[in-house]
Design a protein around this motif. Structure first.
Motif, mmCIF file in Angstrom:
data_model
loop_
_atom_site.group_PDB
_atom_site.id
_atom_site.type_symbol
_atom_site.label_atom_id
_atom_site.label_comp_id
_atom_site.label_asym_id
_atom_site.label_seq_id
_atom_site.Cartn_x
_atom_site.Cartn_y
_atom_site.Cartn_z
ATOM 1 N N LEU A 170 0.822 -1.216 0.000
ATOM 2 C CA LEU A 170 0.000 0.000 0.000
ATOM 3 C C LEU A 170 0.854 1.263 0.000
ATOM 4 C CD1 LEU A 170 -2.695 -1.120 2.604
ATOM 5 C CD2 LEU A 170 -3.010 -0.908 0.138
ATOM 6 N N ARG A 171 2.131 1.149 0.386
ATOM 7 C CA ARG A 171 3.020 2.322 0.446
ATOM 8 C C ARG A 171 3.607 2.676 -0.900
ATOM 9 N NH1 ARG A 171 7.572 0.481 4.081
ATOM 10 N NH2 ARG A 171 8.374 2.543 3.467
ATOM 11 N N VAL A 172 3.449 1.788 -1.896
ATOM 12 C CA VAL A 172 4.082 2.016 -3.198
ATOM 13 C C VAL A 172 3.400 3.182 -3.903
ATOM 14 C CG1 VAL A 172 4.590 0.987 -5.433
ATOM 15 C CG2 VAL A 172 4.742 -0.398 -3.357
ATOM 16 N N GLN A 173 4.208 4.128 -4.355
ATOM 17 C CA GLN A 173 3.711 5.295 -5.083
ATOM 18 C C GLN A 173 4.308 5.298 -6.484
ATOM 19 O OE1 GLN A 173 1.520 7.657 -3.775
ATOM 20 N NE2 GLN A 173 1.383 6.311 -1.967
ATOM 21 N N SER A 178 -0.906 5.991 -5.807
ATOM 22 C CA SER A 178 -0.604 4.690 -5.208
ATOM 23 C C SER A 178 -0.805 3.579 -6.247
ATOM 24 C CB SER A 178 -1.488 4.430 -3.995
ATOM 25 O OG SER A 178 -2.838 4.263 -4.399
ATOM 26 N N GLN A 220 -4.397 2.517 -6.484
ATOM 27 C CA GLN A 220 -5.240 3.445 -7.239
ATOM 28 C C GLN A 220 -4.976 3.322 -8.731
ATOM 29 O OE1 GLN A 220 -7.693 5.408 -6.051
ATOM 30 N NE2 GLN A 220 -8.136 5.809 -8.206
ATOM 31 N N GLN A 221 -3.714 3.134 -9.111
ATOM 32 C CA GLN A 221 -3.386 3.014 -10.527
ATOM 33 C C GLN A 221 -4.012 1.754 -11.135
ATOM 34 O OE1 GLN A 221 -2.134 5.266 -12.306
ATOM 35 N NE2 GLN A 221 -1.645 4.211 -14.228
ATOM 36 N N HIS A 223 -8.430 1.077 2.179
ATOM 37 C CA HIS A 223 -7.816 1.921 1.149
ATOM 38 C C HIS A 223 -8.592 1.827 -0.171
ATOM 39 C CE1 HIS A 223 -4.402 2.266 3.887
ATOM 40 N NE2 HIS A 223 -3.844 3.130 3.050
#
Length: 961
Positions: free
Chosen positions: A463-466, A477, A480-481, A515
């Protein structure tokens, strides 16, 4: 011979019926001729006709040929002709050229004819037994055609012939002797015979394996040059596969016999760009398949694990990785090597760690995983190779939380290489996930899902991946992508891959669900997709959307007010309908490709369009489909009730855990007590050893004292007889000389006695000191033992109080359990039952409560066992106290022995004083007789007088005491 020439001469001239007549005459000659040469010539003629006129010879001559085998065994030549003729009749091998038009019909007729003749031959089982006995003949003209004939029989009617050979005494053992034949033709055909014999028959496979087949076959492969060998190596490898595939007993025997180690030289192919002949490729392909047979995921887990460890220990895995990273390897060999490495490392932590450390020979070196992933997301690579790489990555992550963490960490901001000099596995997966190639999208999504499989920690970390989508826009995130691409209406394969990734990510992870629901566009998109009436191609996407929405409900922790469980259920009921939702959810498991993917872990697809489902995802669907359906139909009150039951069960679980911890502490205390008891036992043994040593020393002292006592008695008797003789015989010179000699002897005896007395004193002093120190040690040990006993009693009292408190808590637990059962029954009676789901829920609650009751009973049994162990410890302490009392009694006895020894020493001193007095009186008599006494004697006598005076004073003091 003239008859045979006539027959052969008329063979080509006459019409078709003439050949039948010729065959009939030859058969008559075989049956009726009395000369062996005539019969042999007739059988030779039948052999020459059997290929062209197979049907006629088979119908008329088979019975006669079998009779020849039975009666003419002494002549190997006629036996060889008969066996060759039977082989030509039964075998379907066509040597003559056939036109293309007639080829299919001819082949079918030939197969039917061969099976019919085979059935006639084996109808009498004695014929097969007779053939087996002929194989014992060493003559080449008998053994070789016999091997070919039996092989043909097995090819025609394998199961029936296998059963006859199986029940025949020593049947399989006779055939195993063919592998030891020095003639390569017979040995090689023997391998083909054993191939047909062992096909799909586990009993024969075991017998062949235990007849040392593995050793012989591996020797043949080595002799032929391993992978560089010819077709003989190929035949041996096929036979090894027959023996090992789906045969757990033979696989275990192969591993226990250390035959895995002998497979390593097969794969020493080097890094050459040439030398890959077609036969070598075939051999190496079969060798890789043989390795996969031993570590197949369908084998029992224990057997597979032991084979995997053996392959790592002998260096086989390292050799396979060398081929994997070598250059110039053919594509099909490289693909099969990747699949083989995949199954060797699957689920084995040691092998997975080694594979993670393998680097490709590049500059700079890159991890093998990265190189393989580059091939997987490259659309120019062959489809089969990309599937193999995906399987390898899945096997690397299977039950490997360490590897999953390493893959996810390459996506986190703190570990990404800012310079861009090296590409990580995570970057390759993200690149494949968002590329324009739908197959790369699917492979990357499935690979990333495997990095999250059954690992809640990595699901939260991901979940921390941006991701930076474009210059100037804020990062987005990864979650989201994925939803953004899903809503853009990409290809079906891409959407299915993303939906499988999201379902795996959100399952069993409420934080990820939160999330996902936090984005207000996700739920309307899913409900819109499910509610639409689309074509058959989109039904699978609808089913996966329903599964994702169901996961968002089932694993929802109600942290978002707008998307709580109850509100999402109401939304489904209004916009979709519960029945419609469940129907769409069922589209997944009803799909044909779903059932195909659920069979094997390896992604084996004929073409890219069939690449839809992943094996591990089918397990997830099977697990969640039922619970999601129940969750959709449950009311809010049922959810609350279930949550209360869950909380109660969690409380009970915490109590049980507390009791387990208490029992664990008590076990530690019991271990300490046992160690103390063992220490006390050691001390007791040491004390007993010391007592034994002291008793032996006292016995030695007693023996020495008795010996001295006897010697002193003899000396006293000798001195008394000497003085009496002097008084009787007067003062002659001869008697004076004799008196002098006796005085000298008495002096020497006295010196000897004094030295012995000094040694005795020294020994007694040592005995006193040694007796004093053990006495002190025993007193100290006794005091220590008493302190330890007191401590043990205090600890036992503490344990008893803990047991009482535990029993009170257990009673309280039982009361709470009864109340909970009563509440459940009351609730079941008060609430009307809408269907079978409520009954299942009540049964589930009662089952868990029954499990709690069983666990409480087990706790009681453990407490009872603890009390019994404490009783045993108390008995051991009592026995230790009795041992200490016994040692104290022995110490008192030793002290009494020492006192007796002192008294005996005093008696010895008195005897010595008397002896000195007698010697002094003798010297005085010599002086009175006028005999001169030397000065040394006088000085010594004076010194002795002084010592005697001291001894007399000591003796008086002792008497006074």
């Amino acid at each position: 011979m003239n008859f045979l020439r006539g027959v052969m001469g008329g063979q080509s001239a006459g019409p078709q019926h003439t050949e039948a007549e010729t065959i009939q005459k030859l058969c008559d000659r075989v049956a009726s001729s009395t000369l062996l040469d005539d019969r042999r010539n007739a059988v030779r003629a039948l052999k020459s006709l059997s290929k062209k006129y197979r049907l006629e010879v088979g119908i008329q001559a088979m019975e006669h040929l079998i009779h020849v085998l039975q009666t003419d065994r002494s002549d190997s030549e006629i036996i060889g002709y008969a066996l060759d003729t039977l082989y030509n009749i039964i075998s379907n091998d066509e040597e003559e050229e056939v036109d293309d038009v007639e080829e299919e019909n001819s082949t079918r007729q030939s197969e039917d004819l061969g099976s019919q003749f085979t059935e006639i031959f084996i109808k009498q089982q004695e014929n097969v037994t007779l053939l087996l006995s002929l194989l014992e003949e060493f003559d080449f003209h008998v053994r070789w055609p016999g091997v070919k004939l039996l092989t043909s029989l097995l090819k025609q009617l394998g199961p029936q012939v296998q059963q006859i050979i199986l029940v025949s005494p020593m049947g399989v053992s006779r055939l195993m002797d063919l592998l030891a034949d020095s003639r390569e033709v017979i040995r090689n055909d023997g391998v083909l015979l054993l191939q047909a014999l062992t096909r799909s028959n586990g009993a024969i496979q075991k017998i062949v394996a235990f007849e040392n087949a593995f050793e012989r076959l591996l020797d043949i492969i080595t002799e032929e040059g391993n992978s560089d060998g010819g077709i003989v190596v190929e035949d041996c490898l096929i036979l090894l596969q027959n023996l090992l595939k789906n045969n757990n007993s033979n696989q275990n025997f192969f591993k226990e016999g250390s035959y895995i180690q002998r497979m390593k030289p097969w794969f020493e192919v080097g890094d050459e760009n040439s030398g890959w002949s077609a036969q070598k490729v075939t051999n190496l392909h079969l060798m890789l398949q043989l390795v996969r047979v031993l570590v197949s995921p369908t084998n029992p887990p224990g057997a597979t694990s032991s084979c995997q460890k053996a392959m790592f220990q002998c260096g086989l895995l390292q050799q396979l990785c060398t081929i994997l990273m070598a250059t110039g390897v053919p594509a099909d060999i490289l693909t099969e090597t990747i699949n083989t490495v995949s199954e060797v490392i699957r689920g084995c932590q040691v092998n997975q760690d080694y594979f993670a450390s393998v680097n490709a020979p590049s500059n700079p070196p890159r991890p093998a995983i990265v190189v393989l992933l580059m091939s997987m997301v490259n659309e120019r690579q062959p489809f089969v190779l990309r599937c193999a790489v995906l399987y390898c990555f899945q096997c690397f992550l299977y039950k490997n939380q360490k590897g999953q963490g390493e893959i996810v960490s390459t996506l986190l901001p703190s570990t990404i290489d800012a310079t861009g000099s090296s590409v990580s596995a995570g970057q390759l997966l993200c690149g494949g996930l968002f590329s324009t190639d739908s197959l790369s999208n699917w492979c990357a999504a499935v690979a990333l899902a495997h990095a999250l499989q059954e690992n809640a920690t990595q699901k939260e970390q991901l979940l921390r991946v941006q991701l930076a989508t474009s210059i100037g826009n804020p990062p987005v995130s990864l979650l989201q992508q994925c939803t953004n691409i899903l809503s853009q209406g990409s290809k079906i394969q891409t959407r299915i891959g993303l939906l499988m990734l999201l379902c795996t990510w959100l399952s069993n992870c409420p934080i990820a669900v939160t999330h996902f629901l936090h984005n207000s566009a996700n739920v309307p998109f899913l409900t819109g997709q499910i509610a639409e009436n689309l074509g058959e191609e989109e039904q699978l996407v609808q089913g996966l959307c329903a599964l994702l929405l169901g996961i968002s409900i089932y694993f929802n922790d109600n942290s978002l007010e707008n998307y709580m469980k109850e509100k999402l259920k109401q939304l489904i009921e209004k916009r979709i309908g519960k029945e419609n939702f469940v129907e769409k959810l069922g589209f997944i498991s009803k799909h044909e490709l779903y059932s195909r993917a659920s069979q094997k872990p390896q992604p084996n697809f004929p073409s890219p369009e069939y690449m839809i489902f992943d094996h591990e995802f089918t397990k997830l669907v099977k697990e969640l489909e039922g619970v999601i359906t129940k969750a959709i139909y449950k009311s809010s009150e049922e959810d609350k009730k279930e949550e209360e039951v869950k909380k109660t069960l969690e409380q009970h679980d915490s109590i049980v855990t507390h009791y387990k911890n208490v029992i664990r502490e008590q076990d530690l205390q019991l271990d300490d007590l046992k160690q103390q008891i063992s220490t006390l036992k050691c001390q007791n043994e040491q004390l007993q050893t010391a007592v034994t040593q002291q008793a032996s020393q006292i016995q030695q002292h007693k023996d020495q004292y008795n010996l001295l006592k006897v010697q002193l008695g003899k000396d006293n008797q000798h001195q008394g007889s000497y003085s009496d003789g002097a008084q009787m015989n007067g003062i002659q010179p001869e008697e004076i000389g004799r008196l002098r000699e006796e005085i000298e002897e008495l002096k020497s005896n006295r010196e000897l006695l004094q030295s012995q007395l000094a040694e005795k004193d020294f020994l007694i002093e040592n005995l006193k000191s040694s007796q004093t120190s053990p006495g002190t040690n025993e007193a100290t040990a006794s005091a220590r033992d008493s302190e330890q006993i007191a401590e043990l009693k205090q600890e036992m009292a503490t344990l008893k109080s803990q047991l009482i408190s535990q029993s009170v808590e257990i009673t309280k637990l039982q009361t709470e359990k009864q109340e909970l059962l009563q509440k459940t029954e009351a609730f079941a009676k008060s609430v009307p039952v809408p269907g079978e789901s409520e009954t299942a829920k009540t049964t589930d609650v009662e089952g868990r409560l029954a499990a709690l009751l069983q666990e409480t009973i087990e706790l009681k049994n453990e407490i009872k066992a603890l009390s019994e162990e404490r009783t045993a410890i108390k008995e051991q302490l009592d026995s230790s106290n009795s041992t200490i009392a016994t040692l104290q009694n022995e110490r008192n006895k030793l002290e009494g022995d020492i006192t007796d020894s002192k008294k005996e020493q005093d008696d010895l001193l008195v005897l010595l004083a008397d002896q000195d007095q007698k010697m002094l009186s003798l010297k005085n008599k010599l002086k009175e007789l006028g005999h001169p006494v030397e000065e040394e004697d006088e000085l010594e006598s004076g010194d002795q007088d002084d010592e005697d005076d001291e001894d007399e004073d000591d003796g008086k003091d002792q008497d006074h005491i």
